[in-house]
Design an enzyme around this catalytic site. Sequence first.
Site, PDB file in Angstrom:
ATOM      1  N   HIS A 179       0.352  -0.774  -0.319  1.00  0.00           N
ATOM      2  CA  HIS A 179       0.069   0.070   0.191  1.00  0.00           C
ATOM      3  C   HIS A 179       0.889   1.331   0.277  1.00  0.00           C
ATOM      4  CE1 HIS A 179       0.626   0.667   4.164  1.00  0.00           C
ATOM      5  NE2 HIS A 179       0.338  -0.532   4.569  1.00  0.00           N
ATOM      6  N   ASP A 234       6.045  -0.320   6.653  1.00  0.00           N
ATOM      7  CA  ASP A 234       4.773   0.033   6.486  1.00  0.00           C
ATOM      8  C   ASP A 234       4.373   1.203   6.017  1.00  0.00           C
ATOM      9  OD1 ASP A 234       1.949  -0.600   6.668  1.00  0.00           O
ATOM     10  OD2 ASP A 234       1.891  -0.012   8.632  1.00  0.00           O
ATOM     11  N   GLU A 251      -4.954   1.752   2.450  1.00  0.00           N
ATOM     12  CA  GLU A 251      -5.080   0.549   2.992  1.00  0.00           C
ATOM     13  C   GLU A 251      -5.537   0.867   5.552  1.00  0.00           C
ATOM     14  OE1 GLU A 251      -3.507  -2.823   5.637  1.00  0.00           O
ATOM     15  OE2 GLU A 251      -2.342  -0.755   5.972  1.00  0.00           O
ATOM     16  N   GLU A 252      -4.175   2.338   5.377  1.00  0.00           N
ATOM     17  CA  GLU A 252      -4.521   1.780   6.425  1.00  0.00           C
ATOM     18  C   GLU A 252      -5.674   2.290   7.648  1.00  0.00           C
ATOM     19  OE1 GLU A 252      -2.407   1.360   8.711  1.00  0.00           O
ATOM     20  OE2 GLU A 252      -0.262   2.281   7.190  1.00  0.00           O
ATOM     21  N   ASP A 312       2.529  -6.556   3.309  1.00  0.00           N
ATOM     22  CA  ASP A 312       2.566  -6.075   3.960  1.00  0.00           C
ATOM     23  C   ASP A 312       2.566  -6.043   5.293  1.00  0.00           C
ATOM     24  OD1 ASP A 312       1.256  -2.679   5.423  1.00  0.00           O
ATOM     25  OD2 ASP A 312      -0.607  -3.792   5.340  1.00  0.00           O
ATOM     26  N   HIS A 355       4.056   1.863  12.646  1.00  0.00           N
ATOM     27  CA  HIS A 355       2.798   3.643  13.231  1.00  0.00           C
ATOM     28  C   HIS A 355       3.148   4.793  13.693  1.00  0.00           C
ATOM     29  CE1 HIS A 355      -1.108   1.206  11.980  1.00  0.00           C
ATOM     30  NE2 HIS A 355      -0.127   1.311  11.036  1.00  0.00           N
TER      31      HIS A 355
END
Lengths: 463, 463
Positions: A286, A298, A332-333, A360, A430
Site C-alpha cells: 500500500h 509500513d 489501506e490504513e 505488508d 505507525h
Amino acid sequence: MRIASFRRALGLAAILLSTAPLAVQAQTKADSVAIRRIYDEALAHGESYENLRYLTGQIGARLSGSAQAGQAVQWGQTTMEKIGLDRVYLQEVMVPHWVRGTREKAQIKGDKGKGLALSVCALGGSVGTSGKLQARVIEVQSLAELAALPADKVKGRFVFFNRPMNPLYIETGQAYGEAGDQRRSGAAAAARRGAVGALVRSLTLAHDDFPHTGAMRYEDGVPQVPAAALSTNGADKLSQLLKADPGLTVELEMSCQTLPDVKSYNVVGEIRGSKYPEEIITVGGHLDSWDLGQGAHDDGTGCTQSMEVLRLLKATGLRPERTVRAVLFMNEENGVRGGNQYAALAKAANEKHLAAMESDGGGFTPRGFNIEAEPATVRKIQGWQPLFVPYNSTEFAVGHAGTDVEPLKGQVKALIGFDCDSQRYFDIHHTAADTFDKVNRRELELGGASMAALIYLISKYGL
Amino acid sequence: MRIASFRRALGLAAILLSTAPLAVQAQTKADSVAIRRIYDEALAHGESYENLRYLTGQIGARLSGSAQAGQAVQWGQTTMEKIGLDRVYLQEVMVPHWVRGTREKAQIKGDKGKGLALSVCALGGSVGTSGKLQARVIEVQSLAELAALPADKVKGRFVFFNRPMNPLYIETGQAYGEAGDQRRSGAAAAARRGAVGALVRSLTLAHDDFPHTGAMRYEDGVPQVPAAALSTNGADKLSQLLKADPGLTVELEMSCQTLPDVKSYNVVGEIRGSKYPEEIITVGGHLDSWDLGQGAHDDGTGCTQSMEVLRLLKATGLRPERTVRAVLFMNEENGVRGGNQYAALAKAANEKHLAAMESDGGGFTPRGFNIEAEPATVRKIQGWQPLFVPYNSTEFAVGHAGTDVEPLKGQVKALIGFDCDSQRYFDIHHTAADTFDKVNRRELELGGASMAALIYLISKYGL
C-alpha cells in the site's frame, strides 16, 4: 568475528532431483536456475532500496488525502514507467481525508505527577477535543472489563485501555491481532458507557516513548469521543500514578479532524503474459502510510518490492506466461478503499485472477509465505517450497495474506502474504520511528526476490 | 498495518506425535512442554537484554589486555554468581595486549582529491607508522594478483586490497570467509614483495564510512608493515581517484602498538548434572571485543545468551541431568587464547565433554544450529528439529560451529554453532557502530531460549 558457514546451498533441490522422473528433474533444475538468476539480480543490482530511499526521504509520510499521497501516486507511476512495462495506469478511488492538525498533547493533573506530559498521538479517524478536555481516568484491561463496570465508574471519564500485547507469541502479529480491539473499538465502547474519551496503550512489544497511531472506528448512534494512543512508557507511568492517586485527571488536547473525501488512485503496472495474458497474478503493497514517520516498513517496502518483482522479471528475461500486475494500493490504513476498488473493478471487468500476493509486514528478512486457498492449491504452492531452501525462505504456511488483497476473495484462486521476520516490526509500526534507516538493504532485496520467485513459478505453471 | 497470522503452532510436533510409539509420544510431549516453558520464561522475564545493556553501556569495548576487559571479567563473575549456580570460577590465561593509540588517520596526496581524508582504522595487531608514512598505491583484487605483479609495481608502495565481499551469497558469513584473506594475510604478503604497508577494503556488504578492524597476522622473517582498513566508501573513492591519477600518494599515520602480554581470565559458571555430573556440556561466547564500538553483537550477545541458558534452566526448574557450563571466553578476537586454554585444561583434567555450543554470529533472530560431529550424532541432534518448528528455528545444518569451541575438537562429541539471521551482522561487525541500540530485545531473548532448549535436550538424552 565469525567464520563462514559452508553448507545448505542446493541440498533439498538435490534430493528432489534424485527421486523425481527425468522430465520433472529437468523442470526443477530449470526453475532452480531461473530463481537463482532472480536472486542474483536482486542482490547485485536491486533497485527497491534506492526507490524506497526516494519515497521515504523525498516524499515521506503520505496519509490518504494528503498532498504527499498525491506525490506518491505520481512517483509510483513514473517509477513503473521507467521499468518499461506493457501498461501503467491509475485506478481512481475516493479516499478519506483525516488530518492530525497541529495540537496534540496530554498531561497529568493531580497531586502525584502534576504537569507530567504523556506521550500521546491521536488515533486515526478520531475527532478532536475542541479545546482542552480534562477528566478523571478509569483503567481497564479489556472491552469486557469495561462493559462490566458500574456506570458511575465510567461516566464523564477517560477510559484507559491498558492491556499489553502478549509477549509469549513467537510471531508478533498474533499479539497485535489480539490486542487490537482496544484501539479499533475502544472509543465507541467507552462512549456507549458515557465516557468522554479513550486513552489506549500503544500496540507494541517495545518499552519506549513512541505513541503508535492506527485506525479506530466510531459506531452509528454512539457519541464520537476523542481517542488517543499513549506510548507504552506513558501508559505504564499513568497506570502507576493512578494506583497512587485514583482521583487524578488527565488533560487532553487534540486538533485532529476529518475533512471531505478526496479523489486519489491505485497505481497499476503490468507485464502481459506471453501465453495466457487473460490470467492475472497481482502483487502489491500500500502506497499510503500513517502521517508519523516516513512509512518505510509500513508499507514503502511492500510498494518497492512489488515494483521490483516486475523489474526482476524484465531484467532476468524471465517473461511470464501469465500477466503479472504490480499494484500500489491507496488507503489501506484507514479505509481499504483502494483494495476494495481494485477487487470491484476486477469483478466488473470479469477478469480471471489466479493469485494475489501482498507485502505488508515490513521489509525484513524473508521467511516464507502465508497462503489462503483451497487445500489442493495450498499443496500445489507448498510443492515449490524445496526451491526456496537455498534462500532460507521455507515457511509455506496457511495463514492470512493481507488486507488489500482480501477483497479479492472469491475472485481469485490464492491469496498469498509475503512473510518476513516479525520481531522488529511492531517496535516502529505507525510511529515517528518508521523511517528509512530501519530498513536493511539486503533484507529488503531478498524479500523482493523471494516474491518474484514465487510469482514466476505461478506464472509458469498456473494454479 | 498487518493482521495477525493464525498458523503453525505445534504442527510438526503433532505429526511426530501421531506416528511414533506411545512412550516416545509421551517423551516428545514432555519435551515440547519443557521447551515452551523455556521460551515463556525468556520472553516474559528474560535478563540477557538488560545484562547486555550494562556490559555495553557501563563497560563498553573490552579488547584483550584492556582495563575494560578486566572489568568485564569481574562483571561476568558477579553476574553468574547472582544466578545461583553450583560453581563459578575463573581460568587464568595470558593474552595479547595491542593498543590502538591516539593517532589514526589517512589522507590522499595528489592533484585529484588532494587532502581528502580516508576513513581508516588500524587492523588489530598492526605495527604503527612511526610518524607519517607516505607512499604511492597499487590496487589489487587478491593475494594472487599481488603475487603476479612485477616487483617495481609493488616496492615502496602501499598495497591496496580492494576485493569486495560477494553480495550473491545468501548467508553473509560465506562472503566474509572468502574475502578475509586480504585482511589477515595482506600485510605480510605485501611486505614480502617490498611494500611499505597494506590498505584493506573493510569486510562488509554495506556501503558506508565505517572502517572495520579485525585481526591480521605477520609472518616470521617478513618485515612488519602497517596495515589499515578503509571504509567501503573510502575504498571506492580511492579506487576511483587512482584511475584518474595512478601516481597519487596516501599518507598514513597510526600510533598502534603491541605491549607485553597481560594476565586475564575465562569466566566459567556451571550447574552440576543431577545424574551424570561428569558429562559436560559447554555453552559460550567471547567476553573480549574489538576496541571500536561497544562489542554488542560481537559478542556481548553471545555472552549474555550463554549466561541466560543457565538462568533459564534454573528459573524453569529444568535441572539438567548432565553438567551445563557457561563460558565467557577471553581473547577470541586476536588470539583465541581463552578458547585454547579452556580446551587444554579440559584435556589435562581428562574431562568428558559431550557438546560445546558457541554463539558468535550476533544476537539476531534465531534460525537454527550449525553442527560439527560424526554423522550419527548429527542425525541425533537433527532428530530434535521438529521440536523447534513452533519457534521458527529449524535450520539444523552441518557447518562451522565457532572459533572458541574449535580447540575442543577431538575431545567433544559435537560442536554446535548457534545460527541466527546474518543479514545485518557485517554492517556493524568490528566497527564503532556495534552498539547496544542495534540489538533487539526479543531477537536476543529468543536466541537464548533456542540455545537453552537444545542444551536441555542434550542434557536429558546425551549424545
